[in-house]
Motif scaffolding. Structure first.
Motif, PDB file in Angstrom:
ATOM      1  N   PRO A  32      12.390 -47.768  36.056  1.00  0.00           N
ATOM      2  CA  PRO A  32      11.455 -46.659  36.267  1.00  0.00           C
ATOM      3  C   PRO A  32      10.076 -46.948  35.692  1.00  0.00           C
ATOM      4  CG  PRO A  32      13.056 -46.120  34.563  1.00  0.00           C
ATOM      5  CD  PRO A  32      13.517 -47.389  35.191  1.00  0.00           C
ATOM      6  N   VAL A  33       9.066 -46.343  36.347  1.00  0.00           N
ATOM      7  CA  VAL A  33       7.679 -46.552  35.951  1.00  0.00           C
ATOM      8  C   VAL A  33       7.029 -45.194  35.717  1.00  0.00           C
ATOM      9  CG1 VAL A  33       6.858 -46.533  38.341  1.00  0.00           C
ATOM     10  CG2 VAL A  33       5.522 -47.733  36.606  1.00  0.00           C
ATOM     11  N   SER A  34       6.057 -45.133  34.816  1.00  0.00           N
ATOM     12  CA  SER A  34       5.349 -43.885  34.584  1.00  0.00           C
ATOM     13  C   SER A  34       4.454 -43.567  35.771  1.00  0.00           C
ATOM     14  CB  SER A  34       4.502 -43.969  33.313  1.00  0.00           C
ATOM     15  OG  SER A  34       3.385 -44.828  33.526  1.00  0.00           O
ATOM     16  N   ASP A  35       4.133 -42.288  35.942  1.00  0.00           N
ATOM     17  CA  ASP A  35       3.254 -41.893  37.038  1.00  0.00           C
ATOM     18  C   ASP A  35       1.886 -42.560  36.918  1.00  0.00           C
ATOM     19  OD1 ASP A  35       5.220 -40.334  38.112  1.00  0.00           O
ATOM     20  OD2 ASP A  35       4.392 -38.419  37.438  1.00  0.00           O
ATOM     21  N   ASN A  36       1.360 -42.652  35.696  1.00  0.00           N
ATOM     22  CA  ASN A  36       0.035 -43.254  35.508  1.00  0.00           C
ATOM     23  C   ASN A  36       0.034 -44.723  35.914  1.00  0.00           C
ATOM     24  OD1 ASN A  36      -1.112 -40.885  34.581  1.00  0.00           O
ATOM     25  ND2 ASN A  36      -0.820 -41.374  32.413  1.00  0.00           N
ATOM     26  N   ASP A  37       1.085 -45.458  35.514  1.00  0.00           N
ATOM     27  CA  ASP A  37       1.154 -46.875  35.874  1.00  0.00           C
ATOM     28  C   ASP A  37       1.380 -47.056  37.370  1.00  0.00           C
ATOM     29  OD1 ASP A  37       0.689 -48.117  33.417  1.00  0.00           O
ATOM     30  OD2 ASP A  37       2.767 -47.892  32.782  1.00  0.00           O
ATOM     31  N   LEU A  38       2.139 -46.163  37.970  1.00  0.00           N
ATOM     32  CA  LEU A  38       2.368 -46.247  39.411  1.00  0.00           C
ATOM     33  C   LEU A  38       1.060 -46.102  40.175  1.00  0.00           C
ATOM     34  CD1 LEU A  38       4.369 -46.333  41.824  1.00  0.00           C
ATOM     35  CD2 LEU A  38       4.421 -43.827  41.699  1.00  0.00           C
ATOM     36  N   VAL A  39       0.273 -45.099  39.812  1.00  0.00           N
ATOM     37  CA  VAL A  39      -0.996 -44.862  40.500  1.00  0.00           C
ATOM     38  C   VAL A  39      -1.967 -46.013  40.261  1.00  0.00           C
ATOM     39  CG1 VAL A  39      -3.015 -43.365  40.640  1.00  0.00           C
ATOM     40  CG2 VAL A  39      -0.732 -42.357  40.465  1.00  0.00           C
ATOM     41  N   ALA A  40      -2.077 -46.455  39.002  1.00  0.00           N
ATOM     42  CA  ALA A  40      -3.028 -47.525  38.676  1.00  0.00           C
ATOM     43  C   ALA A  40      -2.649 -48.832  39.358  1.00  0.00           C
ATOM     44  CB  ALA A  40      -3.105 -47.712  37.165  1.00  0.00           C
ATOM     45  N   ASN A  69      -2.907 -40.301  49.622  1.00  0.00           N
ATOM     46  CA  ASN A  69      -3.476 -39.598  48.482  1.00  0.00           C
ATOM     47  C   ASN A  69      -3.029 -40.274  47.193  1.00  0.00           C
ATOM     48  OD1 ASN A  69      -4.739 -37.603  50.042  1.00  0.00           O
ATOM     49  ND2 ASN A  69      -2.867 -36.374  50.123  1.00  0.00           N
ATOM     50  N   ALA A  70      -3.903 -40.300  46.208  1.00  0.00           N
ATOM     51  CA  ALA A  70      -3.616 -40.993  44.948  1.00  0.00           C
ATOM     52  C   ALA A  70      -2.753 -40.126  44.036  1.00  0.00           C
ATOM     53  CB  ALA A  70      -4.897 -41.394  44.252  1.00  0.00           C
ATOM     54  N   GLY A 307       6.692 -56.018  21.806  1.00  0.00           N
ATOM     55  CA  GLY A 307       8.056 -55.731  22.209  1.00  0.00           C
ATOM     56  C   GLY A 307       8.242 -54.448  22.984  1.00  0.00           C
ATOM     57  N   SER A 308       7.203 -53.620  23.107  1.00  0.00           N
ATOM     58  CA  SER A 308       7.330 -52.380  23.860  1.00  0.00           C
ATOM     59  C   SER A 308       7.380 -52.666  25.358  1.00  0.00           C
ATOM     60  CB  SER A 308       6.173 -51.429  23.541  1.00  0.00           C
ATOM     61  OG  SER A 308       4.927 -52.017  23.872  1.00  0.00           O
ATOM     62  N   ALA A 309       8.035 -51.793  26.102  1.00  0.00           N
ATOM     63  CA  ALA A 309       8.257 -52.015  27.525  1.00  0.00           C
ATOM     64  C   ALA A 309       6.957 -51.992  28.312  1.00  0.00           C
ATOM     65  CB  ALA A 309       9.213 -50.961  28.072  1.00  0.00           C
ATOM     66  N   LEU A 310       6.887 -52.835  29.338  1.00  0.00           N
ATOM     67  CA  LEU A 310       5.751 -52.870  30.256  1.00  0.00           C
ATOM     68  C   LEU A 310       6.332 -52.973  31.665  1.00  0.00           C
ATOM     69  CD1 LEU A 310       2.492 -54.934  29.798  1.00  0.00           C
ATOM     70  CD2 LEU A 310       3.523 -54.579  32.026  1.00  0.00           C
ATOM     71  N   VAL A 311       6.357 -51.848  32.365  1.00  0.00           N
ATOM     72  CA  VAL A 311       6.903 -51.777  33.715  1.00  0.00           C
ATOM     73  C   VAL A 311       5.859 -51.140  34.613  1.00  0.00           C
ATOM     74  CG1 VAL A 311       8.761 -50.904  35.179  1.00  0.00           C
ATOM     75  CG2 VAL A 311       9.231 -51.463  32.780  1.00  0.00           C
ATOM     76  N   ARG A 312       5.499 -51.826  35.709  1.00  0.00           N
ATOM     77  CA  ARG A 312       4.457 -51.300  36.595  1.00  0.00           C
ATOM     78  C   ARG A 312       4.338 -52.136  37.864  1.00  0.00           C
ATOM     79  NH1 ARG A 312      -0.413 -52.507  32.466  1.00  0.00           N
ATOM     80  NH2 ARG A 312       0.787 -50.841  31.477  1.00  0.00           N
ATOM     81  N   PRO A 313       3.781 -51.551  38.922  1.00  0.00           N
ATOM     82  CA  PRO A 313       3.373 -52.364  40.065  1.00  0.00           C
ATOM     83  C   PRO A 313       2.124 -53.151  39.685  1.00  0.00           C
ATOM     84  CG  PRO A 313       3.310 -50.004  40.589  1.00  0.00           C
ATOM     85  CD  PRO A 313       3.514 -50.135  39.133  1.00  0.00           C
TER      86      PRO A 313
END
Length: 366
Positions: A32-40, A69-70, A307-313
């Motif tokens: 799963p990805v956060s909404d902010n990372d998904l949009v960016a 739409n963004a 070490g913190s997670a980094l998940v994004r498009p």
């Protein structure tokens, strides 16, 4: 671009050809990805579309994406409607690969030579000959031969040591730096800015290269017993150079590759990658184009240096001589010291999924 930490992992300078496996997956399988990372991440990829309008793989998707739409909901609907998910895998290693980072450095320098600023930053030499081999051999797509003419014979161009030691450079001098290590890191990153006393920042971008394969200076330090492989970082290399000034030329001589630059227009935009669009900090990556075509949309699952997670498009908008492998990406962190700290310490394990237009043939590995 030639990037540092990708090169500091001790890998061979000329890796075997990548042979990727594109394994069909599902949207539900993606972390799963956060909404902010998904949009960016989506918006970073959409910026690629200006270069993909004539690409038969991406033209239709790009045209549709321009109307989205963004919002997270609209983006998810577009992605799941138009794109298929493929897990990138490598023989013998599965879906785990190496994720590193790069950035745009800012170094103090001058437009004229001074007693302290005496290391030249060179433009492309007039006698550099570049031959595109794929015009005759299509299987060598993207391969170029570089050299100089001696009579009617094409000879290899000068290596980095010969270029650096020349009393009179064969290339235009664009600026002057105070440290040969600054020049080395500028070449490794592939672009950068020079802070002038006037307050102006001179922007430089990759223009060409002398034709020699890049050999990591970090690997040389490991081979010399000066650093352990897991210690190699930009900061550690800097520290070693400061403690051993008498061996800096030996260190730099271990890498025969030399990058030539061009002056870019003054602006606040990010540097442009191999796709010739401005990179988006945190959401643009350099990839091995033998595996991932430029302009592709990817789903990245890795961690930050802490070490913190980094998940994004992320958008595949750049390449680099040290970026080679099936599950491999170099994440652009931005400009300046803070970005450099992140990039310099990033050497993480990670997974990559290719988001590919439905019905399109998968990339052909060259």
């Amino acid at each position: 671009m030639l990037t540092l930490l990708a090169a500091c992992n001790g890998g061979k300078s000329t890796p075997p050809p990548a042979v990727a496996t594109y394994t069909p997956s599902t949207w539900e399988a993606l972390p799963p990805v956060s909404d902010n990372d998904l949009v960016a991440g989506f918006q970073a990829w959409v910026s690629s579309c200006v270069r993909l309008t004539k690409d038969p793989v991406w033209a239709v998707s790009c045209s549709s994406a321009a109307q989205v739409n963004a919002t997270p909901e609209a983006i998810r609907t577009f992605l799941q409607t138009n794109l298929q998910v493929y897990s990138l895998r490598s023989p013998g290693k599965g879906d785990q690969g190496l994720i590193t980072g790069y950035y745009e450095p800012v170094y103090r320098g001058s437009l004229t030579r001074t007693s302290t600023d005496n290391v030249p930053v060179l433009g492309v030499p007039d006698d550099l000959i570049v031959v595109s081999l794929d015009s005759i051999y299509p299987e060598l797509k993207g391969k170029r031969l570089r050299g100089r003419l001696e009579g009617h014979v094409l000879k290899p161009y000068d290596d980095a040591t010969t270029i650096a030691s020349a009393t009179t450079p064969k290339a235009p001098i664009l600026a002057w730096l105070s440290s040969p290590m600054d020049l080395q890191f500028l070449q490794i990153q592939g672009s950068g800015r020079i802070q002038l006393d006037s307050g102006r920042q001179l922007r430089l971008g990759y223009a060409d290269q002398n034709g020699y394969p890049y050999k990591p200076v970090g690997r040389w330090l490991v081979e010399q017993g000066q650093l352990k492989q897991d210690e190699v970082s930009m900061g550690k290399i800097h520290e070693w150079a400061q403690m051993h000034p008498e061996r800096v030329n030996e260190l730099l001589g271990s890498n025969p590759s030399y990058v030539f630059f061009s002056v870019r227009p003054d602006s606040n935009e990010s540097p442009r990658g191999s796709l010739n669009v401005p990179l988006t900090p945190g959401y643009s990556v350099a990839i091995d184009r033998k595996v991932i075509p430029l302009g592709s949309l990817l789903w990245l699952n890795t961690t930050r240096p802490d070490g913190s997670a980094l998940v994004r498009p992320v958008a595949a908008q750049d390449t680099g001589g040290a970026i080679a492998g099936e599950v491999r990406a170099d994440l652009f962190w931005g400009t300046g010291d803070a970005a450099g700290e992140l990039a310099g310490n990033m050497k993480q394990s990670g997974q990559i999924w290719l988001l590919w237009p439905k019905g399109a043939a998968l990339p052909q590995i060259h």
